[in-house]
Every structure is written in C-alpha cells, then in structure tokens.
Design a protein around this motif. Structure first.
Motif, PDB file in Angstrom:
ATOM      1  N   SER A   1      -3.185   5.446 -14.457  1.00  0.00           N
ATOM      2  CA  SER A   1      -2.409   4.347 -13.814  1.00  0.00           C
ATOM      3  C   SER A   1      -3.605   3.105 -13.597  1.00  0.00           C
ATOM      4  O   SER A   1      -2.922   2.126 -13.701  1.00  0.00           O
ATOM      5  CB  SER A   1      -2.072   4.750 -12.287  1.00  0.00           C
TER       6      SER A   1
ATOM      7  N   LEU B   1       6.151  -4.546  -7.312  1.00  0.00           N
ATOM      8  CA  LEU B   1       6.759  -3.357  -8.070  1.00  0.00           C
ATOM      9  C   LEU B   1       7.683  -3.765  -9.193  1.00  0.00           C
ATOM     10  O   LEU B   1       8.233  -4.659  -9.213  1.00  0.00           O
ATOM     11  CB  LEU B   1       7.740  -2.623  -7.075  1.00  0.00           C
ATOM     12  N   TYR B   2       7.139  -3.155 -10.423  1.00  0.00           N
ATOM     13  CA  TYR B   2       7.651  -3.475 -11.786  1.00  0.00           C
ATOM     14  C   TYR B   2       7.267  -4.921 -12.100  1.00  0.00           C
ATOM     15  O   TYR B   2       7.624  -5.223 -13.434  1.00  0.00           O
ATOM     16  CB  TYR B   2       9.352  -3.525 -11.610  1.00  0.00           C
TER      17      TYR B   2
ATOM     18  N   ARG C   1      -7.669   4.525  -3.770  1.00  0.00           N
ATOM     19  CA  ARG C   1      -6.572   5.158  -3.033  1.00  0.00           C
ATOM     20  C   ARG C   1      -6.993   5.816  -2.103  1.00  0.00           C
ATOM     21  O   ARG C   1      -8.214   6.597  -1.763  1.00  0.00           O
ATOM     22  CB  ARG C   1      -6.000   5.864  -3.949  1.00  0.00           C
TER      23      ARG C   1
ATOM     24  N   PHE D   1      -4.667   7.819  -0.033  1.00  0.00           N
ATOM     25  CA  PHE D   1      -3.530   8.631   0.358  1.00  0.00           C
ATOM     26  C   PHE D   1      -3.741   9.817   1.178  1.00  0.00           C
ATOM     27  O   PHE D   1      -5.059  10.353   0.990  1.00  0.00           O
ATOM     28  CB  PHE D   1      -2.717   9.104  -0.975  1.00  0.00           C
TER      29      PHE D   1
ATOM     30  N   ASN E   1       6.985   5.571   0.373  1.00  0.00           N
ATOM     31  CA  ASN E   1       5.747   5.797  -0.611  1.00  0.00           C
ATOM     32  C   ASN E   1       5.359   7.233  -0.714  1.00  0.00           C
ATOM     33  O   ASN E   1       4.093   7.492  -0.468  1.00  0.00           O
ATOM     34  CB  ASN E   1       4.735   5.159   0.480  1.00  0.00           C
TER      35      ASN E   1
ATOM     36  N   ASP F   1       3.616   9.749  -2.695  1.00  0.00           N
ATOM     37  CA  ASP F   1       2.843   9.388  -3.729  1.00  0.00           C
ATOM     38  C   ASP F   1       2.634  10.626  -4.619  1.00  0.00           C
ATOM     39  O   ASP F   1       2.857  11.774  -4.079  1.00  0.00           O
ATOM     40  CB  ASP F   1       1.380   8.746  -3.289  1.00  0.00           C
TER      41      ASP F   1
ATOM     42  N   ASP G   1      -0.107  12.007  -5.313  1.00  0.00           N
ATOM     43  CA  ASP G   1      -1.194  12.923  -4.766  1.00  0.00           C
ATOM     44  C   ASP G   1      -0.506  14.015  -3.894  1.00  0.00           C
ATOM     45  O   ASP G   1      -1.040  15.265  -3.692  1.00  0.00           O
ATOM     46  CB  ASP G   1      -2.246  12.306  -4.104  1.00  0.00           C
TER      47      ASP G   1
ATOM     48  N   ASN H   1       9.467   3.149  -3.018  1.00  0.00           N
ATOM     49  CA  ASN H   1       8.386   3.354  -3.752  1.00  0.00           C
ATOM     50  C   ASN H   1       8.191   4.908  -3.957  1.00  0.00           C
ATOM     51  O   ASN H   1       7.001   5.174  -3.851  1.00  0.00           O
ATOM     52  CB  ASN H   1       7.296   2.613  -2.964  1.00  0.00           C
TER      53      ASN H   1
ATOM     54  N   CYS I   1       4.498   6.558  -5.753  1.00  0.00           N
ATOM     55  CA  CYS I   1       3.555   5.715  -6.125  1.00  0.00           C
ATOM     56  C   CYS I   1       2.106   6.253  -6.697  1.00  0.00           C
ATOM     57  O   CYS I   1       1.824   7.564  -6.107  1.00  0.00           O
ATOM     58  CB  CYS I   1       3.371   4.552  -5.033  1.00  0.00           C
ATOM     59  N   GLY I   2       1.252   5.661  -7.238  1.00  0.00           N
ATOM     60  CA  GLY I   2      -0.008   6.261  -7.324  1.00  0.00           C
ATOM     61  C   GLY I   2      -0.362   6.664  -8.837  1.00  0.00           C
ATOM     62  O   GLY I   2      -0.129   5.785  -9.722  1.00  0.00           O
ATOM     63  N   SER I   3      -1.006   7.522  -8.827  1.00  0.00           N
ATOM     64  CA  SER I   3      -1.203   8.200 -10.283  1.00  0.00           C
ATOM     65  C   SER I   3      -0.283   8.158 -11.300  1.00  0.00           C
ATOM     66  O   SER I   3       0.997   8.351 -11.028  1.00  0.00           O
ATOM     67  CB  SER I   3      -1.953   9.649  -9.799  1.00  0.00           C
ATOM     68  N   SER I   4      -0.745   8.212 -12.378  1.00  0.00           N
ATOM     69  CA  SER I   4       0.280   8.320 -13.649  1.00  0.00           C
ATOM     70  C   SER I   4       0.665   9.718 -14.092  1.00  0.00           C
ATOM     71  O   SER I   4       1.288   9.822 -15.003  1.00  0.00           O
ATOM     72  CB  SER I   4      -0.340   7.558 -14.848  1.00  0.00           C
TER      73      SER I   4
ATOM     74  N   PHE J   1      11.625   3.354  -7.216  1.00  0.00           N
ATOM     75  CA  PHE J   1      10.749   4.049  -7.645  1.00  0.00           C
ATOM     76  C   PHE J   1       9.573   3.405  -8.080  1.00  0.00           C
ATOM     77  O   PHE J   1       9.554   2.255  -8.547  1.00  0.00           O
ATOM     78  CB  PHE J   1      11.140   4.915  -8.940  1.00  0.00           C
ATOM     79  N   ALA J   2       8.236   3.943  -7.974  1.00  0.00           N
ATOM     80  CA  ALA J   2       6.942   3.167  -8.368  1.00  0.00           C
ATOM     81  C   ALA J   2       7.291   3.647 -10.214  1.00  0.00           C
ATOM     82  O   ALA J   2       7.984   4.489 -10.478  1.00  0.00           O
ATOM     83  CB  ALA J   2       5.820   4.191  -8.116  1.00  0.00           C
ATOM     84  N   ARG J   3       6.762   2.347 -10.844  1.00  0.00           N
ATOM     85  CA  ARG J   3       7.251   2.081 -12.158  1.00  0.00           C
ATOM     86  C   ARG J   3       6.967   3.351 -13.115  1.00  0.00           C
ATOM     87  O   ARG J   3       7.490   3.716 -13.873  1.00  0.00           O
ATOM     88  CB  ARG J   3       7.022   0.854 -12.746  1.00  0.00           C
ATOM     89  N   ILE J   4       5.624   3.844 -12.910  1.00  0.00           N
ATOM     90  CA  ILE J   4       5.121   4.837 -13.986  1.00  0.00           C
ATOM     91  C   ILE J   4       5.832   6.074 -13.642  1.00  0.00           C
ATOM     92  O   ILE J   4       6.293   6.826 -14.726  1.00  0.00           O
ATOM     93  CB  ILE J   4       3.559   5.050 -13.623  1.00  0.00           C
TER      94      ILE J   4
END
Lengths: 420, 161
Positions: free
Chosen positions: A124, A192-193, A383, A385, B13, B15, B17, B60, B63-66, B87-90
């Motif tokens: 990411s 976003l996007y 991050r 999280f 959100n 995520d 993770d 969202n 979100c976060g990691s790919s 949604f988060a885009r990735i």
C-alpha cells in the motif's frame, strides 16, 4: 478543463491525449513491485494462469523486506518461493537479506523509480514515489501478477485534492508532522480514490526525505496516490541515481480539483496520531501524560538518513528512560552504512538503543519489536490500527523521529524541548 | 449472479490488519487465512459464518495494507458479498480482481443490521432485506469490471489461451 499531474501521467501511459476523472483505462507500467508477503500470492496466480515469463526483467522488483531476515520457517518458505521465481524469470531487481532495504526507501535510492513514471506495487505504501513526481500506487497481488505478465494495469482515473504549500518548517518539525496534520484535518478517508497533489512555493523548503515521508502516508488518507511537483530538489536527487531519460509532468493551469488546501509550513507543530487511527491527531502541546514502553525509529515512512540524524542529535549524550526499549532500524544497507560512518550508531548504542538490520519488522507486528498486551509504543511508522504492532490490547502512537527520540529519553510522549 | 444469506455487520474503517492480522501473513493458504478472518475485532466470526453469508459495514471498509490476503480470507470464510457505504480503494480492486463481489450502498450500510437476512441481485444492484422487508439500490458494476468478475477474476480474464 485541464489535467492534474496524475491524470497527465496516466493519459501518457494509456496512449491517450486526455483522460477525465472516473474514466477506466489500461495503462503501460514502468515498474511492478512486490514484497515477501504479497509476491508469493502473485507468483501463484502468475503460474496458475500459465505465464512463463515476465514482461520485462528490468521492470519487476521483488523486495524481501517484511519478515526478513526470515523470521520463521513459513516466512523462509515464502522468501524461497520468491527467490526461485526471480531466478527462473531472470528478475534483475531481486533484493534479499544482505542487499535488501525497506522497499520504499530502496527503490528511490537505487534509481528504480523516476519522475513521470507509472509504478504499481503490491504494497500500500507504493504511493511513496510520488515524492519524485511519479504516479505510483499500491495494488494487490493479482494486479502484481497481471502487471508482471502483461506490463499493464487497469485504473480508474482519479480526481485530485491540491495542497498548496507555503513557508518553512520550524526546527524539529518535519514532513511527518505535515502529513499527520493533513490526515488529522481530512480524515482517513478524506482523499478516498483521489490523488493528493502537493505544490507551492513552500516545496523548495522540503527535503526529498520529507517528501518521501509525506507521499508515503497519502494512503493513510485513503488516497490513490500522493504526488509532488518536480523541482530542482527532485532533479538533483534523480540526477545522482537515474541514468535513463524521464519526463516531468506539470498540472495544467486550468486543472480542476475537488478541493484546494493552503498549508503554511511555519504553522505546523509536532503532531502525534493516537490509537487506533492515523486521523486521531493531537499537537505535541495537547498530548498530556502518556507513558510508553517502546520506541521504534524506522520504516518506509521514517527510516531514512535524515530521520536517523535528527534522532541522533536528540539522543546524543542522553539515555533511553529505564523500562523503555528503543529500536532504531535504518531502512536500507546504504543508509545503515552512512549512519555508521557518521558515528550515529555510537550515539544510539551509548544511549541504550538497539540498532537493527533493515526490515519492516515491527511496523506491521511482524518481528523485531512486538508489543505485549497493555504496552504502548511511539513509532515513526505509518499505522496505529488495533493490534498493528502486536497484541490487540497494545497501542501505537505515530510521530516524527524527533518526537520519538525525545519520548525515548523522557519515557513518555515528549517534545524535544523537554529533553534538550 | 445472486447472493442470499445472513449478515455479519461491522462499523467504520474496518482495516486489513483486523481482517487478517499480519502475524498470519507468513502463509498464502486460503483456508488457513480464513481461519483467522476478523480475529482481532470479532473472535466469534469464524465460528458463526456460514457459506453464502453477507458482510456489511459502514465507511472505508478494508483500509490500510494492500494485502490481498484480506479479501481472500473473507472469500474463503464463505462470505458471498461485502456491502459497505464506501471501500478503501486497494481493497476494492483486490476484491474485484479475485472475484469477491462487493457493492457500495450507503442506504444498505445504514439500514441493515447484524443478523438480518439479505438477498442481492448483482445484475441490477438491488439489495433486498428480507428481515425488514426493504430494498436498497446499489450502483451495479460498470461493464469493464463486470467482465473481470464474470471471467472469475483478473488473472482468468488475461489468462494465456
């Protein structure tokens, strides 16, 4: 209506004169990246589909940085799978323990990404290379597999938010504080996007390391990419590393933006993101008494030489507070050597820090500094999280290298002025 | 293409993770990843989920990691579709690329509650809440994306002939 920087790069790589926000395109890639977590999934997909060669041996990078040096038997297996694939395909840019660095510090350093290029990475934080004027964005493993096979990817053309930077940062304030401030302002889905495009007369006062850190965290605002206008600072950096020709794209004067924010760099204060979202920001004077157990200085966000130099300035002649573990992780072998030759390791070790070989390690709760239940860390990572650095009941506070170093000495989140 | 199942509902959100913690990313085995799906926010999820169930969340999502391991874990756990306000885009493109149906619909995200029975018509984008007797309209996929989904994901759509 004109195009943004990002739209121009996408149009050029799609063979189109013009693209508009929302348009779905296929575009040619200049680099396809993966790491030791995402590449194995991509390799399996690639093989399953029957492909036998990568589109360009020079335009694939595989960086074994997350769970390396191999943290356990399964991680070793994942790396082996990648290594075997890279050998078989003749992937030139394969980096493993001994040559590896954290991918988003490594690729710019090696000159593998340049202005005007289109880069996807199965990670990411691939958005980091926008600091150099590239369009680069994080994708998943299947996109990586398809990219390795065809040299192309599909994109939905993003609209953009513009950040007009003015002024100059104060002492001990860095790009990390600027991007945390912005994420606090617009939220974790505020872009976003979209593209986050940075320009303005304040740009000249931001180093490449500051810009790489800021573009790196564009994803933390949900952005598709972060991108900086190319200036003399960029071309000087690229000049030392990139021998191929690259192209500079500037936004049209009549480019349309969803929003424009003016950011006066001189007004930015040291900023900390509280658990469990990067948008939960407070300026250092609002933090209060937050005791800590660990400090991590490193990562693709803040493991570059400038970051280590700042931390060393603050830690010099001081001691890490009793009960605090401070882990310093230079992001690449080159940075590691430079830091050593500058005498920074002497300062870190004298202060009671551990210095690690390059790895993503603790940033994602992988290894090399995992938190127990109830523990708190100040980290220069990206991050915070739930469970990001370890137990679900641990906490991560995101901050700059300066605040991280000061906090290590104070044993609580602290401003530099409290320890110098 | 349709889906019909019981809803597992989450908030803003969510995520990657918490969908699949990084400590389990030393494997790419789908079943093993699924066995830890949502573990850090909902330890019961993996015991409750049944094939065909539907996941619903607010803003969202993902979100976060790919890490594609996130949509893979969700899909392998049996979830037939994820509905979220955004949604988060990735995550969005990963889900499309691996053939996990996802729909953006704010009204559905707001109205649907945990445990509701929901059915989805992917061609029209109509989401029916059987429990509440309501319907919500999601934007159906553009043809470009439908084509990837219909072929069973991105790799299948570009597969060596």
């Amino acid at each position: 209506m004109g195009m943004t920087m990002s739209q121009k790069i996408l149009a050029a790589h799609a063979g189109l004169d013009k693209v508009v926000a929302g348009q779905l395109i296929r575009a040619k890639l200049d680099m396809v990246l993966g790491n030791d977590i995402t590449s194995p999934v991509a390799v399996n997909e690639f093989r399953k589909a029957g492909f036998t060669e990568v589109f360009d041996k020079e335009k694939v990078s595989m960086v074994m940085d997350h769970f390396t040096p191999n943290k356990d038997i399964k991680a070793a297996g994942q790396c082996k799978l990648c290594r075997d694939f890279a050998d078989e395909m003749g992937v030139v840019n394969f980096y493993d323990t001994g040559t590896v660095g954290v991918e988003h510090a490594l690729l710019p350093e090696k000159g593998l990404v340049a202005a005007g290029e289109l880069v996807i990475g199965a990670d990411s934080h691939t958005c980091t290379y926008g600091a150099l004027g590239a369009f680069s964005t994080g994708v998943g493993s299947t996109d990586m597999a398809a990219g390795m096979a065809t040299g192309e990817a599909w994109f939905k053309v993003p609209s953009a938010i513009k950040f007009n930077l003015t002024g100059k940062l104060n002492e001990w304030v860095s790009g990390k504080d600027v991007i945390l401030h912005i994420i606090g302002m617009i939220g974790v889905d505020g872009a976003l996007y979209k593209s986050m495009e940075f320009s303005g007369e304040g740009l000249k006062n931001l180093s490449i390391d500051d810009r790489l850190c800021m573009a790196n965290m564009a994803i933390e605002a949900g952005a598709k990419n972060g991108i900086f206008e190319v200036d003399e600072v960029t071309t000087a950096y690229l000049g030392e590393r990139v021998t191929r020709e690259y192209k500079i794209y500037r936004a049209d004067d009549d480019a349309e933006y969803d929003a424009v924010y003016d950011i006066d760099l001189s007004q930015i204060k040291s900023t900390v993101a509280f658990p469990h979202l990067p948008e939960n920001t407070k300026t250092i004077d609002e933090v209060g008494d937050v005791k800590i157990d660990q400090v991590v200085i490193g990562s693709c966000t803040n493991g570059r030489l400038e970051d280590l130099v700042v931390a060393a300035k603050i830690l010099k002649g001081k001691k890490v507070a009793k009960g605090v573990r401070c882990i310093v992780i230079p992001a690449t072998q080159k940075i590691w050597l430079e830091a050593m030759n500058m005498g920074l390791f002497q300062i870190f070790v004298d202060a009671g820090c551990a210095v690690s070989t390059p790895t993503c390690g603790p940033c994602l709760g992988g290894h090399m500094g995992i938190l127990a239940a109830g523990e708190r860390a100040v980290a220069t990572t990206n991050r915070n999280f739930v469970g990001r650095m370890g137990d679900v009941n641990s906490e991560v506070y995101l901050a700059s290298p300066a605040i991280a170093a000061a906090s290590a000495i104070a044993g609580k989140i602290a401003d530099v002025s409290e320890v110098l | 293409m349709n889906a019909h199942g019981i809803v597992h509902k989450y908030g803003d959100n969510v995520d990657t993770d918490v969908i699949i913690p990084a400590r389990y990313l030393n494997t790419s085995d789908h079943k093993e990843l699924a066995s830890h799906c949502m573990e850090d926010i909902d330890k019961e999820f993996i015991h409750k989920v049944k094939a065909g169930d539907i996941m619903v969340a607010h803003n969202n999502f993902g979100c976060g990691s790919s890490r594609e391991h996130a949509p893979i874990a969700i899909k392998a756990s049996g979830i037939a579709c994820v509905i979220a306000a955004t949604f988060a885009r990735i995550f969005y493109r990963n889900a499309i690329n691996i053939g996990l149906p996802i729909l953006e619909c704010r009204e559905a995200a707001e109205r649907i509650e945990n445990g509701d029975e929901v059915s989805i018509d992917f061609d029209t984008g109509v989401i029916t809440n059987v429990t509440k007797g309501e319907t919500y309209q999601a934007q159906p996929f553009p043809d470009f994306i439908k084509d990837i989904m219909n072929k069973g994901g991105l790799i299948n759509s570009i597969k060596v002939k």
